[in-house]
Write a protein that holds these residues in place. Structure first.
Motif, PDB file in Angstrom:
ATOM      1  N   MET A  14       3.488  42.504  -1.748  1.00 39.26           N
ATOM      2  CA  MET A  14       3.092  41.622  -2.849  1.00 39.26           C
ATOM      3  C   MET A  14       2.887  42.452  -4.107  1.00 39.26           C
ATOM      4  SD  MET A  14       0.452  40.568  -4.975  1.00 39.26           S
ATOM      5  CE  MET A  14      -1.026  41.191  -4.192  1.00 39.26           C
ATOM      6  N   ILE A  15       3.626  42.113  -5.135  1.00 39.35           N
ATOM      7  CA  ILE A  15       3.432  42.747  -6.440  1.00 39.35           C
ATOM      8  C   ILE A  15       3.338  41.637  -7.473  1.00 39.35           C
ATOM      9  CG2 ILE A  15       4.484  44.182  -8.226  1.00 39.35           C
ATOM     10  CD1 ILE A  15       5.518  46.008  -6.124  1.00 39.35           C
ATOM     11  N   ARG A  16       2.267  41.681  -8.233  1.00 34.19           N
ATOM     12  CA  ARG A  16       2.027  40.653  -9.253  1.00 34.19           C
ATOM     13  C   ARG A  16       1.737  41.359 -10.576  1.00 34.19           C
ATOM     14  NH1 ARG A  16      -1.904  38.098  -6.856  1.00 34.19           N
ATOM     15  NH2 ARG A  16      -0.519  36.553  -5.897  1.00 34.19           N
ATOM     16  N   LEU A  17       2.524  41.023 -11.585  1.00 36.05           N
ATOM     17  CA  LEU A  17       2.360  41.612 -12.915  1.00 36.05           C
ATOM     18  C   LEU A  17       1.587  40.653 -13.806  1.00 36.05           C
ATOM     19  CD1 LEU A  17       3.009  43.789 -15.060  1.00 36.05           C
ATOM     20  CD2 LEU A  17       5.138  42.534 -15.526  1.00 36.05           C
ATOM     21  N   HIS A  18       0.442  41.098 -14.262  1.00 33.00           N
ATOM     22  CA  HIS A  18      -0.315  40.359 -15.266  1.00 33.00           C
ATOM     23  C   HIS A  18       0.145  40.854 -16.637  1.00 33.00           C
ATOM     24  CE1 HIS A  18      -3.406  38.613 -12.529  1.00 33.00           C
ATOM     25  NE2 HIS A  18      -3.050  39.644 -11.782  1.00 33.00           N
ATOM     26  N   ALA A  58       3.851  46.588 -24.049  1.00 29.11           N
ATOM     27  CA  ALA A  58       3.438  47.362 -22.879  1.00 29.11           C
ATOM     28  C   ALA A  58       3.855  46.651 -21.591  1.00 29.11           C
ATOM     29  CB  ALA A  58       1.933  47.591 -22.908  1.00 29.11           C
ATOM     30  N   SER A  59       3.710  45.323 -21.558  1.00 27.07           N
ATOM     31  CA  SER A  59       4.181  44.561 -20.396  1.00 27.07           C
ATOM     32  C   SER A  59       5.704  44.635 -20.283  1.00 27.07           C
ATOM     33  CB  SER A  59       3.745  43.097 -20.519  1.00 27.07           C
ATOM     34  OG  SER A  59       2.345  42.974 -20.584  1.00 27.07           O
ATOM     35  N   TYR A  60       6.374  44.606 -21.405  1.00 26.91           N
ATOM     36  CA  TYR A  60       7.837  44.701 -21.462  1.00 26.91           C
ATOM     37  C   TYR A  60       8.303  46.001 -20.798  1.00 26.91           C
ATOM     38  CZ  TYR A  60      12.317  44.225 -24.193  1.00 26.91           C
ATOM     39  OH  TYR A  60      13.619  44.101 -24.623  1.00 26.91           O
ATOM     40  N   PRO A  70      -0.622  45.401 -19.602  1.00 27.22           N
ATOM     41  CA  PRO A  70      -0.437  44.804 -18.289  1.00 27.22           C
ATOM     42  C   PRO A  70      -1.425  45.327 -17.254  1.00 27.22           C
ATOM     43  CG  PRO A  70       1.058  46.639 -18.520  1.00 27.22           C
ATOM     44  CD  PRO A  70       0.304  46.538 -19.836  1.00 27.22           C
ATOM     45  N   ALA A  71      -1.481  44.606 -16.146  1.00 25.72           N
ATOM     46  CA  ALA A  71      -2.120  45.080 -14.923  1.00 25.72           C
ATOM     47  C   ALA A  71      -1.187  44.719 -13.783  1.00 25.72           C
ATOM     48  CB  ALA A  71      -3.485  44.445 -14.735  1.00 25.72           C
ATOM     49  N   LEU A  72      -1.135  45.578 -12.780  1.00 19.34           N
ATOM     50  CA  LEU A  72      -0.245  45.358 -11.651  1.00 19.34           C
ATOM     51  C   LEU A  72      -1.065  45.282 -10.373  1.00 19.34           C
ATOM     52  CD1 LEU A  72       2.929  45.205 -11.333  1.00 19.34           C
ATOM     53  CD2 LEU A  72       2.769  47.503 -10.369  1.00 19.34           C
ATOM     54  N   GLU A  73      -1.008  44.120  -9.740  1.00 22.24           N
ATOM     55  CA  GLU A  73      -1.663  43.937  -8.440  1.00 22.24           C
ATOM     56  C   GLU A  73      -0.662  44.249  -7.333  1.00 22.24           C
ATOM     57  OE1 GLU A  73      -4.726  40.729  -7.623  1.00 22.24           O
ATOM     58  OE2 GLU A  73      -3.491  39.777  -9.181  1.00 22.24           O
ATOM     59  N   THR A  74      -1.068  45.123  -6.407  1.00 17.35           N
ATOM     60  CA  THR A  74      -0.212  45.496  -5.286  1.00 17.35           C
ATOM     61  C   THR A  74      -1.049  45.547  -4.019  1.00 17.35           C
ATOM     62  OG1 THR A  74      -0.535  47.907  -5.252  1.00 17.35           O
ATOM     63  CG2 THR A  74       0.944  47.029  -6.942  1.00 17.35           C
ATOM     64  N   GLY A 112      -1.485  48.089  -2.431  1.00 22.55           N
ATOM     65  CA  GLY A 112      -2.179  49.377  -2.463  1.00 22.55           C
ATOM     66  C   GLY A 112      -3.269  49.474  -3.504  1.00 22.55           C
ATOM     67  N   GLY A 113      -3.490  48.409  -4.267  1.00 20.59           N
ATOM     68  CA  GLY A 113      -4.533  48.437  -5.281  1.00 20.59           C
ATOM     69  C   GLY A 113      -4.072  47.788  -6.562  1.00 20.59           C
ATOM     70  N   ILE A 114      -4.959  47.792  -7.531  1.00 19.33           N
ATOM     71  CA  ILE A 114      -4.677  47.249  -8.860  1.00 19.33           C
ATOM     72  C   ILE A 114      -4.568  48.408  -9.832  1.00 19.33           C
ATOM     73  CG2 ILE A 114      -5.529  45.798 -10.736  1.00 19.33           C
ATOM     74  CD1 ILE A 114      -7.076  44.212  -8.604  1.00 19.33           C
ATOM     75  N   PHE A 115      -3.504  48.400 -10.622  1.00 17.72           N
ATOM     76  CA  PHE A 115      -3.261  49.490 -11.559  1.00 17.72           C
ATOM     77  C   PHE A 115      -3.176  48.941 -12.981  1.00 17.72           C
ATOM     78  CE2 PHE A 115      -1.035  50.426  -7.532  1.00 17.72           C
ATOM     79  CZ  PHE A 115      -1.881  51.431  -7.085  1.00 17.72           C
ATOM     80  N   THR A 116      -3.740  49.684 -13.914  1.00 15.05           N
ATOM     81  CA  THR A 116      -3.670  49.336 -15.328  1.00 15.05           C
ATOM     82  C   THR A 116      -3.028  50.492 -16.092  1.00 15.05           C
ATOM     83  OG1 THR A 116      -5.895  50.211 -15.726  1.00 15.05           O
ATOM     84  CG2 THR A 116      -5.729  47.863 -15.185  1.00 15.05           C
ATOM     85  N   GLN A 117      -2.791  50.258 -17.394  1.00 12.15           N
ATOM     86  CA  GLN A 117      -2.119  51.211 -18.282  1.00 12.15           C
ATOM     87  C   GLN A 117      -0.639  51.322 -17.901  1.00 12.15           C
ATOM     88  OE1 GLN A 117      -3.303  52.421 -21.054  1.00 12.15           O
ATOM     89  NE2 GLN A 117      -5.424  51.734 -20.737  1.00 12.15           N
ATOM     90  N   SER A 118       0.206  50.912 -18.800  1.00 11.57           N
ATOM     91  CA  SER A 118       1.636  50.797 -18.504  1.00 11.57           C
ATOM     92  C   SER A 118       2.264  52.114 -18.058  1.00 11.57           C
ATOM     93  CB  SER A 118       2.386  50.263 -19.727  1.00 11.57           C
ATOM     94  OG  SER A 118       2.286  51.153 -20.822  1.00 11.57           O
ATOM     95  N   THR A 119       1.879  53.215 -18.671  1.00 10.36           N
ATOM     96  CA  THR A 119       2.498  54.485 -18.286  1.00 10.36           C
ATOM     97  C   THR A 119       2.092  54.896 -16.883  1.00 10.36           C
ATOM     98  OG1 THR A 119       0.733  55.685 -19.444  1.00 10.36           O
ATOM     99  CG2 THR A 119       2.776  55.292 -20.656  1.00 10.36           C
TER     100      THR A 119
END
Length: 214
Positions: free
Chosen positions: A1-5, A12-14, A54-58, A60-67
């Motif tokens: 499951m990968i969800r992009l906020h 940055a989301s782009y 953006p934030a990315l829900e996976t 393996g965890g939630i990640f922020t900061q596009s880079t």
């Protein structure tokens, strides 16, 4: 499951959408309209404490900061690689990424422009001059870096994280009518990237939350 906020017009989301597409990773999107402040909602701040996209829900965890998200993607989904194999090459690409993501974009994102208008009472002309100044200084430096290391793309002959950052920033420059004539290499690379499906499908206008075309 990968969800992009994210938000359709967020550069940055782009960036992250491009990287996900280049990796061939399936993902769902959740939109947070920056114009109405949805990103500041308490339930989203539980996901992204800064209230930024953006934030990315996976799994393996939630990640922020596009880079950071893009580097995570490159490590977890290594093919195709978006960083060179050699340490000097990786450093060069990371420098290009930082030039856009740290030196250009933060000075021109929505919350800064809103602050210029609200706190410093800047008018549209002053705001547009501000945008053009920082994009212009950054692109002038990036044009030189690309001249040294590019071969059809920002670095070498295949897309890297640098291209994931360049194309959205050019979109931002075009949106504010920044003169791109002084940067022929950046314009050429952007055009080449936009012909690739991974970049084309990530374009803001193609996102499900994009404003309808009049």
């Amino acid at each position: 499951m990968i969800r992009l906020h994210g938000y359709w017009r967020s550069t940055a989301s782009y960036r992250v959408r491009i990287a996900l597409n280049l990796k061939g990773v399936d993902y769902d999107q959740v939109t947070h309209d920056l114009r109405t402040g949805e990103q500041a909602a308490d339930d989203y701040r539980e996901i992204a404490p800064q209230g930024l996209v953006p934030a990315l829900e996976t799994d393996g965890g939630i990640f922020t900061q596009s880079t950071a998200i893009m580097e995570w993607l490159d490590e977890v989904f290594p093919d195709p690689p978006l960083l060179p194999a050699d340490p000097p090459g990786r450093a060069q690409v990371r420098a290009m990424v930082a030039l856009v993501a740290c030196d250009i974009h933060p000075l021109n994102n929505l919350r800064v422009l809103q602050s210029l208008r609200r706190d410093l009472h800047a008018g549209d002309r002053a705001v547009n001059e501000w945008i053009a100044r920082w994009i212009g200084e950054g692109f002038a430096a990036l044009e030189q870096q690309v001249a040294r290391r590019g071969d059809g793309f920002c670095f070498g002959d295949a897309p890297t994280l640098a291209d994931c950052c360049l194309v959205p920033q050019v979109f931002g420059a075009e949106r504010f009518d920044v003169n791109m004539a002084p940067y022929p290499r950046l314009r050429e690379i952007t055009a080449r990237c936009r012909d690739l499906p991974a970049f084309a499908d990530a374009h803001p206008a193609r996102q499900p939350d994009a404003d309808p075309v009049a």
